[in-house]
Design a protein around this motif. Sequence first.
Motif, PDB file in Angstrom:
ATOM      1  N   ASP A   3       0.834  -1.189   0.000  1.00 56.84           N
ATOM      2  CA  ASP A   3       0.000   0.000   0.000  1.00 56.84           C
ATOM      3  C   ASP A   3       0.876   1.249   0.000  1.00 56.84           C
ATOM      4  O   ASP A   3       1.976   1.259   0.572  1.00 56.84           O
ATOM      5  CB  ASP A   3      -0.906   0.031   1.236  1.00 56.84           C
ATOM      6  CG  ASP A   3      -2.109  -0.868   1.094  1.00 56.84           C
ATOM      7  OD1 ASP A   3      -2.599  -1.026  -0.038  1.00 56.84           O
ATOM      8  OD2 ASP A   3      -2.579  -1.406   2.107  1.00 56.84           O
ATOM      9  N   ARG A  29      -7.853  -1.290   5.251  1.00 60.32           N
ATOM     10  CA  ARG A  29      -6.941  -0.156   5.410  1.00 60.32           C
ATOM     11  C   ARG A  29      -7.364   0.736   6.568  1.00 60.32           C
ATOM     12  O   ARG A  29      -6.542   1.240   7.321  1.00 60.32           O
ATOM     13  CB  ARG A  29      -6.880   0.641   4.105  1.00 60.32           C
ATOM     14  CG  ARG A  29      -6.164  -0.108   2.992  1.00 60.32           C
ATOM     15  CD  ARG A  29      -6.232   0.658   1.688  1.00 60.32           C
ATOM     16  NE  ARG A  29      -5.463  -0.026   0.655  1.00 60.32           N
ATOM     17  CZ  ARG A  29      -5.808  -0.065  -0.629  1.00 60.32           C
ATOM     18  NH1 ARG A  29      -6.921   0.534  -1.023  1.00 60.32           N
ATOM     19  NH2 ARG A  29      -5.050  -0.695  -1.503  1.00 60.32           N
ATOM     20  N   ALA A  67      -3.321   1.052  -3.546  1.00 63.58           N
ATOM     21  CA  ALA A  67      -2.417  -0.036  -3.905  1.00 63.58           C
ATOM     22  C   ALA A  67      -1.306   0.505  -4.792  1.00 63.58           C
ATOM     23  O   ALA A  67      -1.565   1.138  -5.819  1.00 63.58           O
ATOM     24  CB  ALA A  67      -3.182  -1.141  -4.625  1.00 63.58           C
ATOM     25  N   PRO A  91      -1.418  -6.628   2.831  1.00 60.04           N
ATOM     26  CA  PRO A  91      -2.353  -6.310   1.751  1.00 60.04           C
ATOM     27  C   PRO A  91      -3.598  -7.194   1.725  1.00 60.04           C
ATOM     28  O   PRO A  91      -3.662  -8.238   2.380  1.00 60.04           O
ATOM     29  CB  PRO A  91      -1.508  -6.515   0.491  1.00 60.04           C
ATOM     30  CG  PRO A  91      -0.490  -7.521   0.891  1.00 60.04           C
ATOM     31  CD  PRO A  91      -0.169  -7.233   2.331  1.00 60.04           C
TER      32      PRO A  91
END
Length: 204
Positions: A3, A29, A67, A91
């Motif tokens: 990220d 996130r 991303a 991720p």
Amino acid sequence: MRDALVSSYADTIEGLPSGATFGAASLRRQAQALRLRPDLRPELLRGNIETRLRKAESGAVGATLLALAGLKRLGLAHRARAVLEIDAFLPAVGQGAIAITARSGDARALQALEPVSDGETSAALAAERAFLAELEGSCRTPIAGLARSEAGRLRFKGEALRLDGSERFEIAAEGAAEDAQRIGREAGRDLARRLPADVLARGG
């Protein structure tokens, strides 16, 4: 698969101003950021990548995460303030991978795809997707997973978090690449046994 942080205020999550807004459409996130900075104020951030970049760079939100693979494919990697460490921001399952689908019985199509098929990526995806399937992950549950080939072994790390980032539950496993699905499946089962029931039942 990593990220990237986009912000006009700081180049780390820790460096954001107290109480800053954190724009995200991803609950993973959001939870990972709140784990480091419980004072951040999550804000739903939707739209295409350019829209999200503009909002973060203009200060409309304090920061957002995107991303890195997606930014690279669009030639926008230079807009990232920092690339975040995988240990802190594991991720999403399959993040960064490119997939082409074909009918399982279509020998001609499968043969045509053979030259562009990457064995290590395929094994990693098999493990990650098996892990997610065992947890019955949905868009309401912050779940992350990453498998990588290292020294001839497939190494997998997975996690599930509460939405507010107050708890993170981790799992690690490894084995031969040909056992990728089993590795991911067993990791998912082991983690599911350790999770409080409300983490998956209501998304934390």
